[in-house]
Design a protein around this motif. Structure first.
Motif, PDB file in Angstrom:
ATOM      1  N   LEU A  91      -4.735  -8.936   4.815  1.00  0.00           N
ATOM      2  CA  LEU A  91      -3.639  -9.607   5.519  1.00  0.00           C
ATOM      3  C   LEU A  91      -2.737  -8.608   6.223  1.00  0.00           C
ATOM      4  O   LEU A  91      -2.117  -8.937   7.228  1.00  0.00           O
ATOM      5  CB  LEU A  91      -2.820 -10.441   4.538  1.00  0.00           C
ATOM      6  CG  LEU A  91      -3.593 -11.562   3.838  1.00  0.00           C
ATOM      7  CD1 LEU A  91      -2.715 -12.257   2.806  1.00  0.00           C
ATOM      8  CD2 LEU A  91      -4.135 -12.553   4.852  1.00  0.00           C
ATOM      9  N   GLY A  92      -2.635  -7.400   5.672  1.00  0.00           N
ATOM     10  CA  GLY A  92      -1.801  -6.397   6.314  1.00  0.00           C
ATOM     11  C   GLY A  92      -1.392  -5.298   5.367  1.00  0.00           C
ATOM     12  O   GLY A  92      -1.673  -5.330   4.165  1.00  0.00           O
ATOM     13  N   PHE A  93      -0.734  -4.310   5.950  1.00  0.00           N
ATOM     14  CA  PHE A  93      -0.195  -3.186   5.208  1.00  0.00           C
ATOM     15  C   PHE A  93       1.312  -3.191   5.400  1.00  0.00           C
ATOM     16  O   PHE A  93       1.789  -3.280   6.529  1.00  0.00           O
ATOM     17  CB  PHE A  93      -0.776  -1.868   5.742  1.00  0.00           C
ATOM     18  CG  PHE A  93      -2.235  -1.692   5.434  1.00  0.00           C
ATOM     19  CD1 PHE A  93      -2.643  -0.956   4.335  1.00  0.00           C
ATOM     20  CD2 PHE A  93      -3.203  -2.260   6.240  1.00  0.00           C
ATOM     21  CE1 PHE A  93      -3.993  -0.792   4.041  1.00  0.00           C
ATOM     22  CE2 PHE A  93      -4.555  -2.107   5.963  1.00  0.00           C
ATOM     23  CZ  PHE A  93      -4.948  -1.368   4.860  1.00  0.00           C
ATOM     24  N   VAL A 129      -2.842 -11.080  -3.025  1.00  0.00           N
ATOM     25  CA  VAL A 129      -2.647  -9.978  -3.957  1.00  0.00           C
ATOM     26  C   VAL A 129      -2.050  -8.807  -3.185  1.00  0.00           C
ATOM     27  O   VAL A 129      -2.500  -8.484  -2.085  1.00  0.00           O
ATOM     28  CB  VAL A 129      -3.974  -9.544  -4.620  1.00  0.00           C
ATOM     29  CG1 VAL A 129      -3.763  -8.360  -5.545  1.00  0.00           C
ATOM     30  CG2 VAL A 129      -4.600 -10.700  -5.374  1.00  0.00           C
ATOM     31  N   THR A 130      -1.029  -8.190  -3.768  1.00  0.00           N
ATOM     32  CA  THR A 130      -0.445  -6.982  -3.195  1.00  0.00           C
ATOM     33  C   THR A 130      -0.904  -5.802  -4.037  1.00  0.00           C
ATOM     34  O   THR A 130      -0.716  -5.786  -5.254  1.00  0.00           O
ATOM     35  CB  THR A 130       1.094  -7.063  -3.171  1.00  0.00           C
ATOM     36  OG1 THR A 130       1.479  -8.222  -2.420  1.00  0.00           O
ATOM     37  CG2 THR A 130       1.706  -5.825  -2.544  1.00  0.00           C
ATOM     38  N   LEU A 131      -1.528  -4.838  -3.368  1.00  0.00           N
ATOM     39  CA  LEU A 131      -2.111  -3.670  -4.018  1.00  0.00           C
ATOM     40  C   LEU A 131      -1.408  -2.408  -3.520  1.00  0.00           C
ATOM     41  O   LEU A 131      -1.129  -2.289  -2.323  1.00  0.00           O
ATOM     42  CB  LEU A 131      -3.598  -3.546  -3.654  1.00  0.00           C
ATOM     43  CG  LEU A 131      -4.458  -4.788  -3.850  1.00  0.00           C
ATOM     44  CD1 LEU A 131      -5.734  -4.690  -3.031  1.00  0.00           C
ATOM     45  CD2 LEU A 131      -4.782  -4.944  -5.316  1.00  0.00           C
ATOM     46  N   ALA A 144      -1.767  10.408   0.082  1.00  0.00           N
ATOM     47  CA  ALA A 144      -1.705   9.143   0.819  1.00  0.00           C
ATOM     48  C   ALA A 144      -1.277   8.024  -0.110  1.00  0.00           C
ATOM     49  O   ALA A 144      -1.617   8.016  -1.299  1.00  0.00           O
ATOM     50  CB  ALA A 144      -3.067   8.811   1.430  1.00  0.00           C
ATOM     51  N   LYS A 145      -0.534   7.087   0.467  1.00  0.00           N
ATOM     52  CA  LYS A 145      -0.130   5.888  -0.272  1.00  0.00           C
ATOM     53  C   LYS A 145      -0.123   4.734   0.709  1.00  0.00           C
ATOM     54  O   LYS A 145       0.315   4.889   1.857  1.00  0.00           O
ATOM     55  CB  LYS A 145       1.254   6.083  -0.881  1.00  0.00           C
ATOM     56  CG  LYS A 145       1.718   4.904  -1.731  1.00  0.00           C
ATOM     57  CD  LYS A 145       3.027   5.228  -2.421  1.00  0.00           C
ATOM     58  CE  LYS A 145       4.072   4.275  -1.946  1.00  0.00           C
ATOM     59  NZ  LYS A 145       5.370   4.452  -2.581  1.00  0.00           N
ATOM     60  N   ALA A 146      -0.612   3.587   0.269  1.00  0.00           N
ATOM     61  CA  ALA A 146      -0.623   2.407   1.125  1.00  0.00           C
ATOM     62  C   ALA A 146      -0.415   1.168   0.269  1.00  0.00           C
ATOM     63  O   ALA A 146      -1.036   1.021  -0.784  1.00  0.00           O
ATOM     64  CB  ALA A 146      -1.949   2.296   1.873  1.00  0.00           C
ATOM     65  N   VAL A 147       0.468   0.304   0.715  1.00  0.00           N
ATOM     66  CA  VAL A 147       0.643  -1.001   0.087  1.00  0.00           C
ATOM     67  C   VAL A 147      -0.020  -2.007   1.009  1.00  0.00           C
ATOM     68  O   VAL A 147       0.264  -2.051   2.212  1.00  0.00           O
ATOM     69  CB  VAL A 147       2.131  -1.338  -0.133  1.00  0.00           C
ATOM     70  CG1 VAL A 147       2.294  -2.743  -0.689  1.00  0.00           C
ATOM     71  CG2 VAL A 147       2.768  -0.307  -1.082  1.00  0.00           C
ATOM     72  N   ARG A 148      -0.931  -2.785   0.437  1.00  0.00           N
ATOM     73  CA  ARG A 148      -1.733  -3.706   1.255  1.00  0.00           C
ATOM     74  C   ARG A 148      -1.719  -5.084   0.626  1.00  0.00           C
ATOM     75  O   ARG A 148      -1.733  -5.231  -0.595  1.00  0.00           O
ATOM     76  CB  ARG A 148      -3.129  -3.109   1.368  1.00  0.00           C
ATOM     77  CG  ARG A 148      -4.280  -4.019   1.389  1.00  0.00           C
ATOM     78  CD  ARG A 148      -5.592  -3.265   1.614  1.00  0.00           C
ATOM     79  NE  ARG A 148      -6.367  -3.147   0.409  1.00  0.00           N
ATOM     80  CZ  ARG A 148      -7.641  -3.486   0.288  1.00  0.00           C
ATOM     81  NH1 ARG A 148      -8.318  -3.933   1.326  1.00  0.00           N
ATOM     82  NH2 ARG A 148      -8.261  -3.363  -0.839  1.00  0.00           N
ATOM     83  N   GLN A 149      -1.711  -6.090   1.483  1.00  0.00           N
ATOM     84  CA  GLN A 149      -1.798  -7.476   1.051  1.00  0.00           C
ATOM     85  C   GLN A 149      -3.193  -7.983   1.418  1.00  0.00           C
ATOM     86  O   GLN A 149      -3.659  -7.782   2.542  1.00  0.00           O
ATOM     87  CB  GLN A 149      -0.728  -8.345   1.720  1.00  0.00           C
ATOM     88  CG  GLN A 149       0.693  -8.003   1.306  1.00  0.00           C
ATOM     89  CD  GLN A 149       1.205  -6.715   1.908  1.00  0.00           C
ATOM     90  OE1 GLN A 149       0.947  -6.391   3.056  1.00  0.00           O
ATOM     91  NE2 GLN A 149       1.938  -5.950   1.118  1.00  0.00           N
ATOM     92  N   THR A 150      -3.835  -8.639   0.448  1.00  0.00           N
ATOM     93  CA  THR A 150      -5.173  -9.182   0.667  1.00  0.00           C
ATOM     94  C   THR A 150      -5.205 -10.645   0.264  1.00  0.00           C
ATOM     95  O   THR A 150      -4.423 -11.082  -0.580  1.00  0.00           O
ATOM     96  CB  THR A 150      -6.235  -8.435  -0.171  1.00  0.00           C
ATOM     97  OG1 THR A 150      -5.924  -8.599  -1.560  1.00  0.00           O
ATOM     98  CG2 THR A 150      -6.284  -6.965   0.167  1.00  0.00           C
TER      99      THR A 150
END
Length: 173
Positions: A91-93, A129-131, A144-150
């Motif tokens: 869904l996005g970052f 889900v937010t990862l 590196a760090k990334a918050v992603r919604q799936t």
């Protein structure tokens, strides 16, 4: 004689636990060829990735691994454990950062924490889900760090497809 067949997959929405952290293995050693190929195929002609003589004159003194390759590999390292066959789509970052550089020959290790999950109001059998993905080099430095919604399927998707862990395929009788 029956044979139990287990198909590798990620986790269903209802198997994900908020607060749980997953360490992904193996890591991935990044080569010069990886970086050059990715940089070329994505048409990112940034000299910091391609030109060794130029990069030597810059603050890090050597070529940097393309940060988009770092991000793609970070997410990719999580796939088999978390989302293989269980994701509807990204869904996005909401945030991406690269607190330290990654260089040719470094190994990227990854871990993911489940930050949040909820059932979808408009898509039965699915949820968001937010990862938080974190990537470390071989020295343990966060690179590196990334918050992603799936959007993820719940286990009802497996039952519909007839491939739950409870289902066993027997052969050879």
């Amino acid at each position: 004689m029956g044979e139990k067949v287990i198909e590798q997959r990620g986790l269903w929405l209802d198997e994900m636990e908020v607060g749980a952290t997953y360490r992904h293995a193996p890591g991935r050693t990044i080569t010069e060829a990886d970086n050059t190929w990715f940089t070329a195929v994505t048409m990112n002609t940034q000299a910091l990735h391609l030109d060794a003589a130029f990069a030597e004159t810059e603050p890090f003194g050597q070529r940097l691994v393309n940060s988009m390759f770092t991000l793609a590999t970070l997410i990719g390292l999580s796939v088999t454990q978390l989302t293989q066959g269980t994701i509807v789509g990204n869904l996005g970052f909401s945030e991406v950062s690269f607190p330290a550089p990654l260089f040719h020959g470094d190994t990227l290790y990854a871990e993911t924490t489940i930050l949040d999950k909820r059932s979808s109001k408009s898509r039965p059998g699915q949820g968001i889900v937010t990862l938080e993905h974190r990537g470390y080099n071989q020295d343990g430095t966060l690179v590196a760090k990334a918050v992603r919604q799936t959007m993820m399927f719940d286990s009802s998707h497996a039952k519909d497809a007839g491939n739950t862990a409870d289902d066993q395929t027997e052969t050879g009788k």
